[in-house]
Design an enzyme around this catalytic site. Sequence first.
Site, PDB file in Angstrom:
ATOM      1  CD  GLU A  63       4.264  46.351  12.076  1.00  0.00           C
ATOM      2  OE1 GLU A  63       3.217  46.350  11.413  1.00  0.00           O
ATOM      3  OE2 GLU A  63       4.418  47.034  13.132  1.00  0.00           O
ATOM      4  CB  SER A 179     -20.431  45.367  49.410  1.00  0.00           C
ATOM      5  OG  SER A 179     -19.759  46.563  49.081  1.00  0.00           O
ATOM      6  CG  ASP A 211     -19.623  51.773  46.960  1.00  0.00           C
ATOM      7  OD1 ASP A 211     -20.224  51.691  48.046  1.00  0.00           O
ATOM      8  OD2 ASP A 211     -19.866  51.035  45.980  1.00  0.00           O
ATOM      9  NE  ARG A 218      -5.859  51.613  44.771  1.00  0.00           N
ATOM     10  CZ  ARG A 218      -7.116  51.771  44.359  1.00  0.00           C
ATOM     11  NH1 ARG A 218      -7.420  52.704  43.473  1.00  0.00           N
ATOM     12  NH2 ARG A 218      -8.084  50.987  44.815  1.00  0.00           N
ATOM     13  N   GLY A 272     -23.002  50.981  39.424  1.00  0.00           N
ATOM     14  CA  GLY A 272     -23.589  49.908  40.186  1.00  0.00           C
ATOM     15  C   GLY A 272     -24.651  49.107  39.466  1.00  0.00           C
ATOM     16  CB  THR A 274     -29.167  51.588  38.503  1.00  0.00           C
ATOM     17  OG1 THR A 274     -29.907  51.363  39.708  1.00  0.00           O
ATOM     18  CG2 THR A 274     -30.055  52.320  37.497  1.00  0.00           C
TER      19      THR A 274
END
Length: 338
Positions: A63, A179, A211, A218, A272, A274
């Site tokens: 505003e 993967s 991983d 990024r 992940g 789980t």
Amino acid sequence: MDDAEHMRRAMALAASVRSTTAPNPWVGCVVVPAGSAPAGADTGADATVFEGATAPPDGPHAEVTALRAAGDLARGATLVVTLEPCAHQGRTPPCTDAIIEAGVARVVIGVEDPDPQVAGRGVAALRAAGVEVTVGVGADDVAEQLAPYLKHRRTGRPWVVLKMAASLDARTAAPDGTSRWITGEAARHDVHLLRARSDAVLVGAGTVRADDPELTVRLGDDVERAQPLRVVLGKAPDGARVHPALELEGDLDQVLLELGGRGVLQLLVEGGATVAHEFHRARLVDRYVLYLAPVFFGGDDGRPLFAGPGAGTIGDVWKGKLVSVERLGDDLRVEVAA
């Protein structure tokens, strides 16, 4: 333009600052001087409008930015804003004071602010000063845009987005754990946009060990934005790229309250399997974002989206609401609301 069209423009302004305002809400505002004509009308009237969006913390609210742009033309004008103007002293002075002092005649608001410091006080202050106030223009769309902020202010918990990527046969990795990369570049870029709009990103310690993700934004642009808080459920190994990270354990309800208390409006859960199952089973997910790649693992031994027991009978199957399906390169982005 009418109020609804100006509100849509204010929403577009809010969307443009979605990843830079935290912990403040992303708000857009349009000041329409008295006598302005609809866009494109050949009447000779002044069709100029003045715009503003929430600045990063300690900067002006939407505003104030729009009013400064309007200057003397704000007197007698209509101000259209997505969220109720604040009426309290925070990092910046009350927006209601600026609106009243500018001589605005009418204020159009998308949704009221549930923050206890505002919660109708902004509307009351404006009306007490003789300003005409209309509330609820574009309310459903504005509430959707501000859903993380509104939930946080109402519950003290963040809006939870569960992000998953899988093959068309709902597998996230081969049996040996490999993967990268199931999805393509466009989908991965969209994940970084999701991170940029999130105040925290959460994974389980097992995913960190498997991983070693960075969990940073990024995007390859020149926009200055704060990196999301990185959160690990459990203990991350020393030297993991996720550090520095907040490591939490215990009940997920308490985890969410802890994060909400730290000012996290939107939490992105990246896994992940789980962790995804735990959030899903506890019905703590507000939005599911699934990236589907046109690949098949072709068997039942690949790793699934969720690790844990599912619905035991068809009557117990969870059903959400499809929000959108979008093609990103060769992949699909599917968003589902709880």
